[in-house]
Design an enzyme around this catalytic site. Structure first.
Site, mmCIF file in Angstrom:
data_model
loop_
_atom_site.group_PDB
_atom_site.id
_atom_site.type_symbol
_atom_site.label_atom_id
_atom_site.label_comp_id
_atom_site.label_asym_id
_atom_site.label_seq_id
_atom_site.Cartn_x
_atom_site.Cartn_y
_atom_site.Cartn_z
ATOM 1 N N PHE A 1 -30.081 -9.161 -37.327
ATOM 2 C CA PHE A 1 -30.323 -8.100 -36.334
ATOM 3 C C PHE A 1 -29.056 -7.340 -35.955
ATOM 4 O O PHE A 1 -29.110 -6.414 -35.148
ATOM 5 C CB PHE A 1 -30.982 -8.687 -35.067
ATOM 6 C CG PHE A 1 -30.175 -9.768 -34.383
ATOM 7 C CD1 PHE A 1 -29.116 -9.452 -33.540
ATOM 8 C CD2 PHE A 1 -30.484 -11.108 -34.585
ATOM 9 C CE1 PHE A 1 -28.372 -10.432 -32.916
ATOM 10 C CE2 PHE A 1 -29.747 -12.117 -33.959
ATOM 11 C CZ PHE A 1 -28.683 -11.775 -33.126
ATOM 12 N N HIS B 1 -25.825 -7.306 -20.251
ATOM 13 C CA HIS B 1 -24.932 -8.298 -20.856
ATOM 14 C C HIS B 1 -24.127 -8.969 -19.762
ATOM 15 O O HIS B 1 -23.752 -8.324 -18.782
ATOM 16 C CB HIS B 1 -23.957 -7.611 -21.831
ATOM 17 C CG HIS B 1 -22.813 -8.507 -22.210
ATOM 18 N ND1 HIS B 1 -22.909 -9.433 -23.232
ATOM 19 C CD2 HIS B 1 -21.567 -8.656 -21.680
ATOM 20 C CE1 HIS B 1 -21.766 -10.101 -23.325
ATOM 21 N NE2 HIS B 1 -20.936 -9.650 -22.390
ATOM 22 N N GLU C 1 -13.455 -10.378 -23.220
ATOM 23 C CA GLU C 1 -14.289 -9.173 -23.107
ATOM 24 C C GLU C 1 -13.734 -8.187 -22.074
ATOM 25 O O GLU C 1 -13.786 -6.975 -22.272
ATOM 26 C CB GLU C 1 -15.718 -9.574 -22.741
ATOM 27 C CG GLU C 1 -16.416 -10.296 -23.890
ATOM 28 C CD GLU C 1 -17.802 -10.810 -23.528
ATOM 29 O OE1 GLU C 1 -18.249 -10.606 -22.371
ATOM 30 O OE2 GLU C 1 -18.452 -11.425 -24.401
ATOM 31 N N ARG D 1 -24.746 -15.561 -15.623
ATOM 32 C CA ARG D 1 -25.675 -15.900 -16.708
ATOM 33 C C ARG D 1 -27.036 -16.294 -16.126
ATOM 34 O O ARG D 1 -28.076 -15.921 -16.663
ATOM 35 C CB ARG D 1 -25.095 -17.052 -17.554
ATOM 36 C CG ARG D 1 -23.879 -16.671 -18.377
ATOM 37 C CD ARG D 1 -24.181 -15.661 -19.451
ATOM 38 N NE ARG D 1 -25.084 -16.133 -20.481
ATOM 39 C CZ ARG D 1 -25.347 -15.478 -21.612
ATOM 40 N NH1 ARG D 1 -24.776 -14.294 -21.850
ATOM 41 N NH2 ARG D 1 -26.185 -15.957 -22.496
ATOM 42 N N ARG E 1 -33.400 -9.891 -16.683
ATOM 43 C CA ARG E 1 -34.215 -9.763 -17.895
ATOM 44 C C ARG E 1 -35.665 -10.157 -17.620
ATOM 45 O O ARG E 1 -36.592 -9.536 -18.155
ATOM 46 C CB ARG E 1 -33.606 -10.616 -19.015
ATOM 47 C CG ARG E 1 -32.299 -10.015 -19.558
ATOM 48 C CD ARG E 1 -31.514 -11.020 -20.367
ATOM 49 N NE ARG E 1 -30.389 -10.406 -21.077
ATOM 50 C CZ ARG E 1 -29.451 -11.095 -21.694
ATOM 51 N NH1 ARG E 1 -29.480 -12.420 -21.693
ATOM 52 N NH2 ARG E 1 -28.467 -10.473 -22.315
ATOM 53 N N TYR F 1 -19.233 -8.085 -30.389
ATOM 54 C CA TYR F 1 -20.283 -8.897 -31.013
ATOM 55 C C TYR F 1 -19.825 -9.508 -32.334
ATOM 56 O O TYR F 1 -20.632 -9.731 -33.233
ATOM 57 C CB TYR F 1 -21.539 -8.042 -31.220
ATOM 58 C CG TYR F 1 -22.303 -7.769 -29.933
ATOM 59 C CD1 TYR F 1 -22.707 -8.823 -29.111
ATOM 60 C CD2 TYR F 1 -22.642 -6.476 -29.550
ATOM 61 C CE1 TYR F 1 -23.415 -8.589 -27.931
ATOM 62 C CE2 TYR F 1 -23.360 -6.233 -28.371
ATOM 63 C CZ TYR F 1 -23.742 -7.305 -27.571
ATOM 64 O OH TYR F 1 -24.448 -7.077 -26.416
ATOM 65 N N THR G 1 -31.632 -14.938 -22.961
ATOM 66 C CA THR G 1 -31.452 -13.845 -23.929
ATOM 67 C C THR G 1 -32.799 -13.258 -24.364
ATOM 68 O O THR G 1 -32.970 -12.028 -24.436
ATOM 69 C CB THR G 1 -30.712 -14.362 -25.192
ATOM 70 O OG1 THR G 1 -29.491 -14.987 -24.782
ATOM 71 C CG2 THR G 1 -30.432 -13.243 -26.167
ATOM 72 N N ASN H 1 -32.797 -5.953 -24.001
ATOM 73 C CA ASN H 1 -32.768 -6.875 -22.865
ATOM 74 C C ASN H 1 -31.847 -6.454 -21.716
ATOM 75 O O ASN H 1 -31.400 -7.275 -20.918
ATOM 76 C CB ASN H 1 -32.502 -8.311 -23.327
ATOM 77 C CG ASN H 1 -31.173 -8.448 -24.041
ATOM 78 O OD1 ASN H 1 -30.429 -7.476 -24.178
ATOM 79 N ND2 ASN H 1 -30.871 -9.649 -24.500
ATOM 80 N N LYS I 1 -26.877 -2.240 -20.381
ATOM 81 C CA LYS I 1 -26.995 -1.690 -21.734
ATOM 82 C C LYS I 1 -27.717 -0.330 -21.701
ATOM 83 O O LYS I 1 -28.287 0.045 -20.665
ATOM 84 C CB LYS I 1 -27.738 -2.706 -22.607
ATOM 85 C CG LYS I 1 -26.965 -4.039 -22.774
ATOM 86 C CD LYS I 1 -27.763 -5.021 -23.598
ATOM 87 C CE LYS I 1 -26.980 -6.295 -23.887
ATOM 88 N NZ LYS I 1 -27.731 -7.221 -24.765
#
Ligand code: IDP
Ligand code: MG
Length: 187
Positions: free
Chosen positions: A93, A151, A162, A121, A138, A85, A127, A148, A45
């Site tokens: 948020f 992704h 995706e 993951r 993270r 998203y 998260t 964070n 990100k």
């Protein structure tokens, strides 16, 4: 005779040695066992890119044994973010999330390998950065859920959706040696 030998040796050198190492072929629908073809979308990100964490992320996935089959740096279009998203559109948020994801370039990648969705993951961590275990991306680099760093798709179906959203099929490659899967994954 000696002269002949050297002339042919020199001719060989002028032609150049064969390239060592893996050869990349752009093939989109080769066969093979389905597990070798599990793919996931990973994206560093904007905060991760600005903090120069791209190399660390790539190194973690390479060392784990996954194969990079696509990568690009881009300013994410808002239309792509909205679709990416879509499940979060009603969250309070959401506007801040879109602003965050638009605040700079992201580095989007497609990684391939055995159980890559589940493993990714685990590698990126919870998260909420406060819950993320040390050793995860993270858990090592982020202190707040709203920044964070990374992704990763959360299911095989989500990954397919995706990957199609972020990449053209022509932007993905297949390794001619299968990414040396046989030396990394069980048969
Ligand atoms: P994930 O990224 O671990 O899959 P999701 O629940 O899918 O988590 O949320 C997507 C992204 O939305 C998170 O990575 C984070 O950037 C942001 N996000 C999720 N929950 C919150 C929150 O409570 N506050 C701020 N941002 C959040
Ligand atoms: Mg998610």
């Amino acid at each position: 005779m000696g002269g002949l030998f050297w002339r042919s040796a020199l001719r060989g050198l002028r032609c150049g040695p064969r390239a060592p190492g893996p050869i990349l072929l752009v093939r989109h629908s080769s066969g093979g066992p389905s597990w070798t073809r599990e793919r996931t979308l990973v994206a560093v990100k904007p905060d991760g890119v600005q903090r120069r964490l791209v190399g660390d992320v790539i190194q973690r996935f390479e060392r784990r044994g996954f194969t990079l089959v696509g990568m690009k740096m881009l300013q994410a279009p808002e239309s792509v973010l909205a679709e990416h998203y879509q499940d979060l559109q009603r969250k309070p948020f959401y506007p801040a999330l879109i602003r965050y994801m638009s605040s700079g370039p992201v580095v989007a990648m497609v990684w391939e390998g055995y159980n890559v969705v589940r493993a990714s993951r685990a590698m990126i961590g919870h998260t909420d950065s406060a819950e993320a275990a040390p050793g995860t991306v993270r858990g090592d680099f982020s202190v707040h859920i709203s920044r964070n760093v990374i992704h990763a798709s959360d299911s095989v179906e989500g990954a397919q959706r995706e990957i199609q959203l972020w990449f053209q099929s022509s932007e993905l490659v297949s390794w001619a040696d299968g990414g040396q899967h046989s030396s990394i994954h069980p048969a």
